[in-house]
Design a protein around this motif. Sequence first.
Motif, PDB file in Angstrom:
ATOM      1  N   SER A   1      29.882  54.530  38.054  1.00  0.00           N
ATOM      2  CA  SER A   1      29.987  55.551  39.042  1.00  0.00           C
ATOM      3  C   SER A   1      29.539  54.839  40.526  1.00  0.00           C
ATOM      4  CB  SER A   1      29.567  56.863  38.752  1.00  0.00           C
ATOM      5  OG  SER A   1      28.105  56.541  38.493  1.00  0.00           O
ATOM      6  N   ASN A   2      28.610  53.951  40.591  1.00  0.00           N
ATOM      7  CA  ASN A   2      28.052  53.662  41.515  1.00  0.00           C
ATOM      8  C   ASN A   2      28.613  52.347  42.288  1.00  0.00           C
ATOM      9  OD1 ASN A   2      25.619  55.239  41.329  1.00  0.00           O
ATOM     10  ND2 ASN A   2      24.611  53.927  39.754  1.00  0.00           N
ATOM     11  N   ARG A   3      29.333  51.953  41.613  1.00  0.00           N
ATOM     12  CA  ARG A   3      30.322  50.867  41.980  1.00  0.00           C
ATOM     13  C   ARG A   3      31.799  51.098  41.654  1.00  0.00           C
ATOM     14  NH1 ARG A   3      28.434  44.901  40.650  1.00  0.00           N
ATOM     15  NH2 ARG A   3      29.583  44.644  42.682  1.00  0.00           N
ATOM     16  N   TYR A   4      32.066  52.253  42.135  1.00  0.00           N
ATOM     17  CA  TYR A   4      33.591  52.972  41.709  1.00  0.00           C
ATOM     18  C   TYR A   4      34.619  51.954  42.201  1.00  0.00           C
ATOM     19  CZ  TYR A   4      34.036  55.014  46.298  1.00  0.00           C
ATOM     20  OH  TYR A   4      34.267  55.533  47.708  1.00  0.00           O
ATOM     21  N   LYS A   5      34.419  51.239  43.096  1.00  0.00           N
ATOM     22  CA  LYS A   5      35.530  50.591  43.852  1.00  0.00           C
ATOM     23  C   LYS A   5      35.756  49.335  43.085  1.00  0.00           C
ATOM     24  CE  LYS A   5      35.741  51.476  48.995  1.00  0.00           C
ATOM     25  NZ  LYS A   5      35.784  51.169  50.193  1.00  0.00           N
ATOM     26  N   LYS A   6      34.575  48.578  42.685  1.00  0.00           N
ATOM     27  CA  LYS A   6      34.754  47.595  41.681  1.00  0.00           C
ATOM     28  C   LYS A   6      35.254  47.790  40.573  1.00  0.00           C
ATOM     29  CE  LYS A   6      31.756  43.925  39.545  1.00  0.00           C
ATOM     30  NZ  LYS A   6      32.537  43.924  38.277  1.00  0.00           N
ATOM     31  N   SER A   7      34.878  48.966  39.760  1.00  0.00           N
ATOM     32  CA  SER A   7      35.507  49.341  38.501  1.00  0.00           C
ATOM     33  C   SER A   7      36.898  49.708  38.739  1.00  0.00           C
ATOM     34  CB  SER A   7      34.942  50.550  37.803  1.00  0.00           C
ATOM     35  OG  SER A   7      33.746  50.337  37.585  1.00  0.00           O
ATOM     36  N   ILE A   8      37.479  50.623  39.646  1.00  0.00           N
ATOM     37  CA  ILE A   8      38.615  50.718  39.926  1.00  0.00           C
ATOM     38  C   ILE A   8      39.482  49.703  40.280  1.00  0.00           C
ATOM     39  CG2 ILE A   8      40.215  52.293  41.046  1.00  0.00           C
ATOM     40  CD1 ILE A   8      38.071  54.458  41.092  1.00  0.00           C
ATOM     41  N   GLY A   9      39.078  49.074  41.322  1.00  0.00           N
ATOM     42  CA  GLY A   9      39.714  47.957  41.806  1.00  0.00           C
ATOM     43  C   GLY A   9      40.289  46.907  40.827  1.00  0.00           C
ATOM     44  N   GLU A  10      39.356  46.281  39.826  1.00  0.00           N
ATOM     45  CA  GLU A  10      39.703  45.510  39.111  1.00  0.00           C
ATOM     46  C   GLU A  10      40.563  46.016  38.225  1.00  0.00           C
ATOM     47  OE1 GLU A  10      35.937  43.926  37.592  1.00  0.00           O
ATOM     48  OE2 GLU A  10      35.648  42.738  39.341  1.00  0.00           O
ATOM     49  N   GLN A  11      40.475  47.263  37.672  1.00  0.00           N
ATOM     50  CA  GLN A  11      41.407  47.527  36.647  1.00  0.00           C
ATOM     51  C   GLN A  11      42.768  47.976  37.169  1.00  0.00           C
ATOM     52  OE1 GLN A  11      41.617  47.881  33.202  1.00  0.00           O
ATOM     53  NE2 GLN A  11      39.572  46.584  32.997  1.00  0.00           N
ATOM     54  N   LYS A  12      42.818  48.361  38.319  1.00  0.00           N
ATOM     55  CA  LYS A  12      44.035  48.913  39.113  1.00  0.00           C
ATOM     56  C   LYS A  12      44.680  47.512  39.224  1.00  0.00           C
ATOM     57  CE  LYS A  12      45.416  52.266  42.269  1.00  0.00           C
ATOM     58  NZ  LYS A  12      44.825  53.207  43.530  1.00  0.00           N
ATOM     59  N   TRP A  13      44.086  46.477  39.614  1.00  0.00           N
ATOM     60  CA  TRP A  13      44.844  45.009  40.020  1.00  0.00           C
ATOM     61  C   TRP A  13      45.409  44.761  38.687  1.00  0.00           C
ATOM     62  CZ3 TRP A  13      42.425  40.507  37.812  1.00  0.00           C
ATOM     63  CH2 TRP A  13      43.235  39.221  38.361  1.00  0.00           C
ATOM     64  N   ILE A  14      44.751  44.926  37.464  1.00  0.00           N
ATOM     65  CA  ILE A  14      45.341  44.557  36.250  1.00  0.00           C
ATOM     66  C   ILE A  14      46.582  45.163  36.202  1.00  0.00           C
ATOM     67  CG2 ILE A  14      45.122  44.260  33.849  1.00  0.00           C
ATOM     68  CD1 ILE A  14      42.188  43.713  34.137  1.00  0.00           C
ATOM     69  N   ALA A  15      46.275  46.692  36.311  1.00  0.00           N
ATOM     70  CA  ALA A  15      47.548  47.651  35.968  1.00  0.00           C
ATOM     71  C   ALA A  15      48.791  47.465  36.994  1.00  0.00           C
ATOM     72  CB  ALA A  15      46.852  49.092  36.096  1.00  0.00           C
ATOM     73  N   LEU A  16      48.136  47.050  38.042  1.00  0.00           N
ATOM     74  CA  LEU A  16      49.533  46.805  39.028  1.00  0.00           C
ATOM     75  C   LEU A  16      50.333  45.468  38.990  1.00  0.00           C
ATOM     76  CD1 LEU A  16      47.777  48.381  42.297  1.00  0.00           C
ATOM     77  CD2 LEU A  16      49.747  49.264  40.928  1.00  0.00           C
ATOM     78  N   TYR A  17      50.202  44.685  37.861  1.00  0.00           N
ATOM     79  CA  TYR A  17      50.884  43.538  37.676  1.00  0.00           C
ATOM     80  C   TYR A  17      52.048  43.411  37.899  1.00  0.00           C
ATOM     81  CZ  TYR A  17      51.960  38.964  35.306  1.00  0.00           C
ATOM     82  OH  TYR A  17      52.563  37.696  35.032  1.00  0.00           O
ATOM     83  N   GLY A  18      52.686  42.763  38.557  1.00  0.00           N
ATOM     84  CA  GLY A  18      54.186  42.661  38.930  1.00  0.00           C
ATOM     85  C   GLY A  18      54.488  43.693  40.124  1.00  0.00           C
ATOM     86  N   GLN A  19      53.777  44.502  40.540  1.00  0.00           N
ATOM     87  CA  GLN A  19      53.834  45.268  41.993  1.00  0.00           C
ATOM     88  C   GLN A  19      53.109  44.500  43.225  1.00  0.00           C
ATOM     89  OE1 GLN A  19      53.107  49.228  39.381  1.00  0.00           O
ATOM     90  NE2 GLN A  19      53.472  49.596  41.606  1.00  0.00           N
ATOM     91  N   GLY A  20      53.678  43.610  43.354  1.00  0.00           N
ATOM     92  CA  GLY A  20      52.954  42.687  44.460  1.00  0.00           C
ATOM     93  C   GLY A  20      52.597  43.277  45.690  1.00  0.00           C
ATOM     94  N   LEU A  21      53.377  44.069  46.354  1.00  0.00           N
ATOM     95  CA  LEU A  21      53.092  44.658  47.623  1.00  0.00           C
ATOM     96  C   LEU A  21      52.114  45.854  47.556  1.00  0.00           C
ATOM     97  CD1 LEU A  21      56.671  44.978  49.206  1.00  0.00           C
ATOM     98  CD2 LEU A  21      54.850  43.908  50.052  1.00  0.00           C
TER      99      LEU A  21
END
Length: 479
Positions: A394-414
């Motif tokens: 929760s103290n570094r929510y951008k890191k937690s969300i950013g890294e997992q969201k990057w994985i989840a958005l695989y193929g959605q380049g834009l």
Amino acid sequence: MKINSKHIAGLFLLLGLTTSCKDELAKVNQNQNEAETPQAAYLLTSTIKTTTDSYWGISNNLASSLLFVQHWARIQYTDPDRYIFTNNDFNEGWSTWYSKSISQLKIIQKLAENTGNDNYKGVEIVLQSWVFSLLTDAYGEIPYTEAGNIDVYLTPHYDTQEKVYTGLLNDLKSAQALLNPSGKNIEGDIIYNGSIAQWKRFTNALRLRIALRIADRLPNLSKTTLQEIAAEGSGYLTSNADNAQLIYRDAPYRNPVSASFEAREDYRVSKTIVDKLRSLNDPRLGIYADTTTTSTPEKYIGVPNGLTASDASNLGFARTSRPGIYFRDPHAPAVILSFSETLFGLSEAVSRGFITGDAADYYQKAIRASLEQYNISNDQIVSYLSQTAIKFDSNRYKKSIGEQKWIALYGQGLEAFAEWRRLDYPQLTPAKAGALNGKIPLRFLYPGTEQSLNGTSYKEAIARQGSNTLLTKLWFDVE
């Protein structure tokens, strides 16, 4: 002056013959096999297909944004992976989305108004908002308020990103009010098959995406937008069945990724994401990447981004992993906005104090939704989520969300490119032999045609935003 009645009679006869000839020519020139008046259903199908092909295709996805975010890499003809581009390399999306997508959607809007079908109009506004968001995310300032009306605005003015994003939030709010599940039916909808209830949920999910896009600049507007969504009551996407996506059919309507791989072998999975998935024992690795053709101990071998042509060639086609068959299948879906993305967005909204809720719970559900999108078993999901490396910080929510969201958005380049710039995670290493002095592109280049065809507006935009280079930071990209 004397008026000759014979001359006047002759003149009227000539005018009558001319009018008659024009009427006959008009009849001759009519195509008996096509409707002279466009129909909203056909235009809707055509616009969705055309826009999605461009969004998921080569210029805007495979040969640019997927490389920037290091989902994919080039195994040959490596210049794009080294950030070597010209203005002409970014023309396709701009041209298609303005000359085809926006112009056709404007026609649908007029047809909807003429027939009193608010649901067509609402869907048109949602799709138009999505297209404008793709444009501004990629290029920055764009023609928005004067776009799509060439009879009035031959050289449309560029609007600032702030004006575009705030305008889109207003547009989507209007669309939400127009969409009525009890209203008139729509046809030609190849995303939700005419389900207005699902369009309403997609509308709110798109509002959430844009509200977060501006969260570092206009947090109060972001918070107000989410409060309005809660008060409206239609909610967000509720499951993967609500994913906004185009599921492709057989040739010639196959997925653009499939079409690309039928002709050539330019692309491989990036070493960056292969290494990340392997380090997390992520079950999506075998879906995102194919095993190497030549057997290797690791089974999945990614290609480092930004190699020279000779270095890439030395790795070899057979000893490196292509993107998984799931993405190369002719029927593979082109995802526009997923349930997983919505849940990540809600986790971030809680973390920012925009809404109440459990940010960690939304985060875990977002990861689960992404895994379920690829039919990963529940046992594997539970095991994956139990890892310390996956735990929400929760103290570094951008890191937690950013890294997992990057994985989840695989193929959605834009979308992955926009979120990587906004959240600043994951922290990527620039292309090995990149042409930008150790930096990664931050935007697309305006097409060269804009300088010649819309020069005054183009120069005004450059003066406000910054030079037309890959490294000019856009308004929403704060840090």
